[in-house]
Design a protein around this motif. Structure first.
Motif, PDB file in Angstrom:
ATOM      1  N   LEU A 104      -7.647  -4.526  -5.869  1.00  0.00           N
ATOM      2  CA  LEU A 104      -8.913  -3.546  -6.119  1.00  0.00           C
ATOM      3  C   LEU A 104      -9.751  -3.767  -5.261  1.00  0.00           C
ATOM      4  CD1 LEU A 104     -10.276  -1.227  -7.583  1.00  0.00           C
ATOM      5  CD2 LEU A 104     -10.827  -2.841  -9.283  1.00  0.00           C
ATOM      6  N   LEU A 105     -10.238  -5.065  -4.937  1.00  0.00           N
ATOM      7  CA  LEU A 105     -11.362  -5.543  -4.109  1.00  0.00           C
ATOM      8  C   LEU A 105     -10.935  -5.026  -2.765  1.00  0.00           C
ATOM      9  CD1 LEU A 105     -12.611  -9.118  -5.404  1.00  0.00           C
ATOM     10  CD2 LEU A 105     -13.611  -6.752  -5.751  1.00  0.00           C
ATOM     11  N   LEU A 106      -9.874  -5.176  -2.409  1.00  0.00           N
ATOM     12  CA  LEU A 106      -9.178  -4.872  -1.095  1.00  0.00           C
ATOM     13  C   LEU A 106      -9.296  -3.384  -0.711  1.00  0.00           C
ATOM     14  CD1 LEU A 106      -6.175  -7.402  -0.629  1.00  0.00           C
ATOM     15  CD2 LEU A 106      -8.265  -7.397   0.532  1.00  0.00           C
ATOM     16  N   VAL A 107      -9.024  -2.654  -1.635  1.00  0.00           N
ATOM     17  CA  VAL A 107      -8.609  -1.076  -1.469  1.00  0.00           C
ATOM     18  C   VAL A 107     -10.075  -0.418  -1.515  1.00  0.00           C
ATOM     19  CG1 VAL A 107      -8.448  -0.261  -4.085  1.00  0.00           C
ATOM     20  CG2 VAL A 107      -7.106   0.664  -2.085  1.00  0.00           C
ATOM     21  N   LEU A 108     -11.037  -1.048  -2.253  1.00  0.00           N
ATOM     22  CA  LEU A 108     -12.372  -0.675  -2.327  1.00  0.00           C
ATOM     23  C   LEU A 108     -13.315  -0.503  -0.986  1.00  0.00           C
ATOM     24  CD1 LEU A 108     -13.710  -2.081  -5.573  1.00  0.00           C
ATOM     25  CD2 LEU A 108     -13.451  -0.014  -5.115  1.00  0.00           C
ATOM     26  N   GLN A 109     -12.567  -1.233  -0.049  1.00  0.00           N
ATOM     27  CA  GLN A 109     -12.872  -1.241   1.322  1.00  0.00           C
ATOM     28  C   GLN A 109     -12.602  -0.042   2.084  1.00  0.00           C
ATOM     29  OE1 GLN A 109     -15.184  -3.706   1.665  1.00  0.00           O
ATOM     30  NE2 GLN A 109     -14.327  -4.418  -0.423  1.00  0.00           N
ATOM     31  N   LEU A 110     -11.423   0.556   1.402  1.00  0.00           N
ATOM     32  CA  LEU A 110     -10.968   1.684   2.266  1.00  0.00           C
ATOM     33  C   LEU A 110     -11.845   3.027   1.761  1.00  0.00           C
ATOM     34  CD1 LEU A 110      -7.261   0.589   2.227  1.00  0.00           C
ATOM     35  CD2 LEU A 110      -8.908   0.511   3.764  1.00  0.00           C
ATOM     36  N   SER A 114      -7.559   6.761  -0.290  1.00  0.00           N
ATOM     37  CA  SER A 114      -6.795   5.562  -0.455  1.00  0.00           C
ATOM     38  C   SER A 114      -6.978   4.931  -1.651  1.00  0.00           C
ATOM     39  CB  SER A 114      -7.071   4.573   0.726  1.00  0.00           C
ATOM     40  OG  SER A 114      -6.875   4.936   1.767  1.00  0.00           O
ATOM     41  N   LEU A 115      -8.260   5.082  -2.280  1.00  0.00           N
ATOM     42  CA  LEU A 115      -8.498   4.314  -3.379  1.00  0.00           C
ATOM     43  C   LEU A 115      -7.547   5.306  -4.578  1.00  0.00           C
ATOM     44  CD1 LEU A 115     -10.078   2.452  -5.424  1.00  0.00           C
ATOM     45  CD2 LEU A 115     -11.794   4.120  -5.244  1.00  0.00           C
ATOM     46  N   VAL A 116      -7.652   6.579  -4.519  1.00  0.00           N
ATOM     47  CA  VAL A 116      -6.897   7.332  -5.371  1.00  0.00           C
ATOM     48  C   VAL A 116      -5.264   6.907  -5.505  1.00  0.00           C
ATOM     49  CG1 VAL A 116      -6.267   9.685  -6.095  1.00  0.00           C
ATOM     50  CG2 VAL A 116      -8.609   9.225  -5.571  1.00  0.00           C
ATOM     51  N   LEU A 117      -4.921   6.967  -4.080  1.00  0.00           N
ATOM     52  CA  LEU A 117      -3.372   6.757  -3.889  1.00  0.00           C
ATOM     53  C   LEU A 117      -3.196   5.323  -4.495  1.00  0.00           C
ATOM     54  CD1 LEU A 117      -0.670   7.819  -2.820  1.00  0.00           C
ATOM     55  CD2 LEU A 117      -1.639   6.623  -0.649  1.00  0.00           C
ATOM     56  N   ALA A 118      -3.972   4.429  -4.389  1.00  0.00           N
ATOM     57  CA  ALA A 118      -3.734   2.697  -4.637  1.00  0.00           C
ATOM     58  C   ALA A 118      -3.524   2.898  -6.045  1.00  0.00           C
ATOM     59  CB  ALA A 118      -4.863   2.160  -3.924  1.00  0.00           C
ATOM     60  N   PHE A 119      -4.382   3.683  -6.873  1.00  0.00           N
ATOM     61  CA  PHE A 119      -4.135   3.719  -8.378  1.00  0.00           C
ATOM     62  C   PHE A 119      -2.922   4.113  -8.702  1.00  0.00           C
ATOM     63  CE2 PHE A 119      -8.808   2.809  -8.631  1.00  0.00           C
ATOM     64  CZ  PHE A 119      -9.027   1.726  -9.737  1.00  0.00           C
ATOM     65  N   ALA A 120      -2.525   5.087  -8.138  1.00  0.00           N
ATOM     66  CA  ALA A 120      -1.207   5.921  -8.580  1.00  0.00           C
ATOM     67  C   ALA A 120      -0.065   4.851  -8.246  1.00  0.00           C
ATOM     68  CB  ALA A 120      -0.987   7.002  -7.665  1.00  0.00           C
ATOM     69  N   CYS A 121      -0.130   4.091  -7.094  1.00  0.00           N
ATOM     70  CA  CYS A 121       0.815   3.254  -6.472  1.00  0.00           C
ATOM     71  C   CYS A 121       0.925   1.892  -7.545  1.00  0.00           C
ATOM     72  CB  CYS A 121       0.614   2.998  -5.181  1.00  0.00           C
ATOM     73  SG  CYS A 121       0.757   4.009  -3.932  1.00  0.00           S
ATOM     74  N   ALA A 122      -0.324   1.565  -8.238  1.00  0.00           N
ATOM     75  CA  ALA A 122      -0.251   0.408  -8.791  1.00  0.00           C
ATOM     76  C   ALA A 122       0.251   0.660 -10.364  1.00  0.00           C
ATOM     77  CB  ALA A 122      -1.858  -0.106  -9.052  1.00  0.00           C
ATOM     78  N   THR A 123      -0.053   1.878 -10.514  1.00  0.00           N
ATOM     79  CA  THR A 123       0.665   2.561 -11.891  1.00  0.00           C
ATOM     80  C   THR A 123       2.203   2.315 -11.820  1.00  0.00           C
ATOM     81  OG1 THR A 123      -1.357   3.670 -12.532  1.00  0.00           O
ATOM     82  CG2 THR A 123       0.718   4.121 -13.376  1.00  0.00           C
ATOM     83  N   VAL A 124       2.913   2.893 -10.672  1.00  0.00           N
ATOM     84  CA  VAL A 124       4.301   2.702 -10.576  1.00  0.00           C
ATOM     85  C   VAL A 124       4.783   1.489 -10.581  1.00  0.00           C
ATOM     86  CG1 VAL A 124       6.023   3.263  -8.770  1.00  0.00           C
ATOM     87  CG2 VAL A 124       4.154   4.908  -9.126  1.00  0.00           C
ATOM     88  N   ALA A 125       3.778   0.441  -9.811  1.00  0.00           N
ATOM     89  CA  ALA A 125       4.488  -0.886  -9.717  1.00  0.00           C
ATOM     90  C   ALA A 125       4.533  -1.544 -11.231  1.00  0.00           C
ATOM     91  CB  ALA A 125       3.628  -1.662  -8.612  1.00  0.00           C
ATOM     92  N   ILE A 126       3.680  -1.405 -12.082  1.00  0.00           N
ATOM     93  CA  ILE A 126       3.386  -1.807 -13.212  1.00  0.00           C
ATOM     94  C   ILE A 126       4.541  -1.220 -14.219  1.00  0.00           C
ATOM     95  CG2 ILE A 126       1.971  -1.992 -15.265  1.00  0.00           C
ATOM     96  CD1 ILE A 126      -0.423  -2.145 -13.578  1.00  0.00           C
ATOM     97  N   ILE A 127       4.987  -0.030 -14.071  1.00  0.00           N
ATOM     98  CA  ILE A 127       5.795   0.832 -14.939  1.00  0.00           C
ATOM     99  C   ILE A 127       7.281   0.258 -14.429  1.00  0.00           C
ATOM    100  CG2 ILE A 127       7.046   2.809 -15.240  1.00  0.00           C
ATOM    101  CD1 ILE A 127       4.163   4.371 -15.063  1.00  0.00           C
ATOM    102  N   TYR A 128       7.582  -0.071 -13.367  1.00  0.00           N
ATOM    103  CA  TYR A 128       9.073  -0.292 -12.854  1.00  0.00           C
ATOM    104  C   TYR A 128       9.775  -1.299 -13.712  1.00  0.00           C
ATOM    105  CZ  TYR A 128      12.329  -3.058 -10.441  1.00  0.00           C
ATOM    106  OH  TYR A 128      13.471  -3.820 -10.126  1.00  0.00           O
TER     107      TYR A 128
END
Length: 285
Positions: A104-110, A114-128
């Motif tokens: 999160l700290l990394l993506v907050l620099q973008l 990118s922040l919206v997309l990163a949250f969606a991607c993180a959700t997919v990674a956790i669900i997998y």
């Protein structure tokens, strides 16, 4: 913290087994080079490449939490730290939370896209990890999680997802179905009695045809991405080299034994490198 506990955290986050991070990194590099025209901004490059490590580490911790009751019954995973009791559930949750926080700290620099997309991607990674219970080919979900770095590179650099990046993303998803099916074939005999799902179980009886079809779909999507991005001959030479490597893997695994399938999984690092190499040469001045 004792040396044994530190070692358990290292194994939980697969720092001792970087092959998964490398496979994720190749897709990240494809996206960065395509979006940046061969010269991605240094800050974005560093953020996304560091993010491949933090998110993969978080994903591995979540995976082990989800599978802690199964891992001890699978030959390849019986020594994982949650299965052996070297780490508690709370300790693994803390490690996953730390890696997600760093991501999160990394993506907050973008930018906000990118922040919206990163949250969606993180959700997919956790669900997998939980998809193994009900989805016939959970490797497709893993592919979406791994390939999302391509889209993230484009939102970070261009502020939008292009048609070329979307087809490169699809190509990376199909690629994950190639290499992770090889990976799943290593565990198939252990997974079936546990009622877990995988593309290796789904494709039982036609495994190599399934992998060949996924590889063909991958290459087709990457060709379309190249056409849409108006890339030249060097990019397609990279794809040709990748195709040759994929054919080599099919030959390597003609007997579908565990050792050759695991070797083919690792061999896919050369596939990712070949495609990135083509992009590097393509964008040279």
């Amino acid at each position: 913290m004792t040396a044994n506990k530190f070692n358990a955290y290292i194994r939980l986050m697969r720092i001792d087994k970087p092959v998964g991070t490398l496979l994720l990194a190749w897709s990240s590099l494809w996206g960065l080079w395509l979006a940046g025209g061969g010269q991605p901004p240094a800050a974005v490059f560093c953020i996304i490449m560091l993010g491949t490590w933090t998110m993969r580490s978080a994903g591995c911790a979540v995976n082990d939490l989800a599978d802690r009751r199964f891992d001890g019954k699978v030959k390849r995973t019986h020594g994982r730290p949650l299965a052996t009791g070297e780490l508690s559930v709370k300790e693994a949750l803390a490690a996953a939370a730390l890696m997600l926080f760093l991501s999160l700290l990394l993506v907050l620099q973008l930018n906000w896209q990118s922040l919206v997309l990163a949250f969606a991607c993180a959700t997919v990674a956790i669900i997998y990890p939980f998809c193994k219970r009900f989805l016939p080919t959970p490797q497709a979900v893993l592919g979406v999680a791994f390939a999302s770095a391509i889209l993230l590179a484009h939102t970070a650099i261009l502020g939008r997802i292009t048609a070329a990046s979307f087809f490169m993303f699809l190509g990376s998803v199909f690629w994950a179905l190639v290499y992770d099916t090889y990976y799943a074939l290593v565990d198939r005999d252990d997974d079936i009695p546990l009622n877990l799902h995988s593309s290796a179980i789904f494709s039982q009886g036609f495994e190599r045809r399934f992998i060949a079809l996924m590889a063909a779909a991958m290459l087709l999507c990457l060709v379309i991405a190249g056409i849409l991005a108006r890339l030249g001959a060097y990019y397609y030479l990279g794809l040709l080299a990748a195709a040759a490597l994929l054919v080599q893997e099919l030959y390597m695994t003609r007997r579908l034994d565990r050792e050759s399938c695991f070797a083919a999984f690792h061999h896919n690092n050369w596939v990712g490198a070949a495609i990135w190499g083509g992009l590097i040469i393509e964008f040279l001045p």
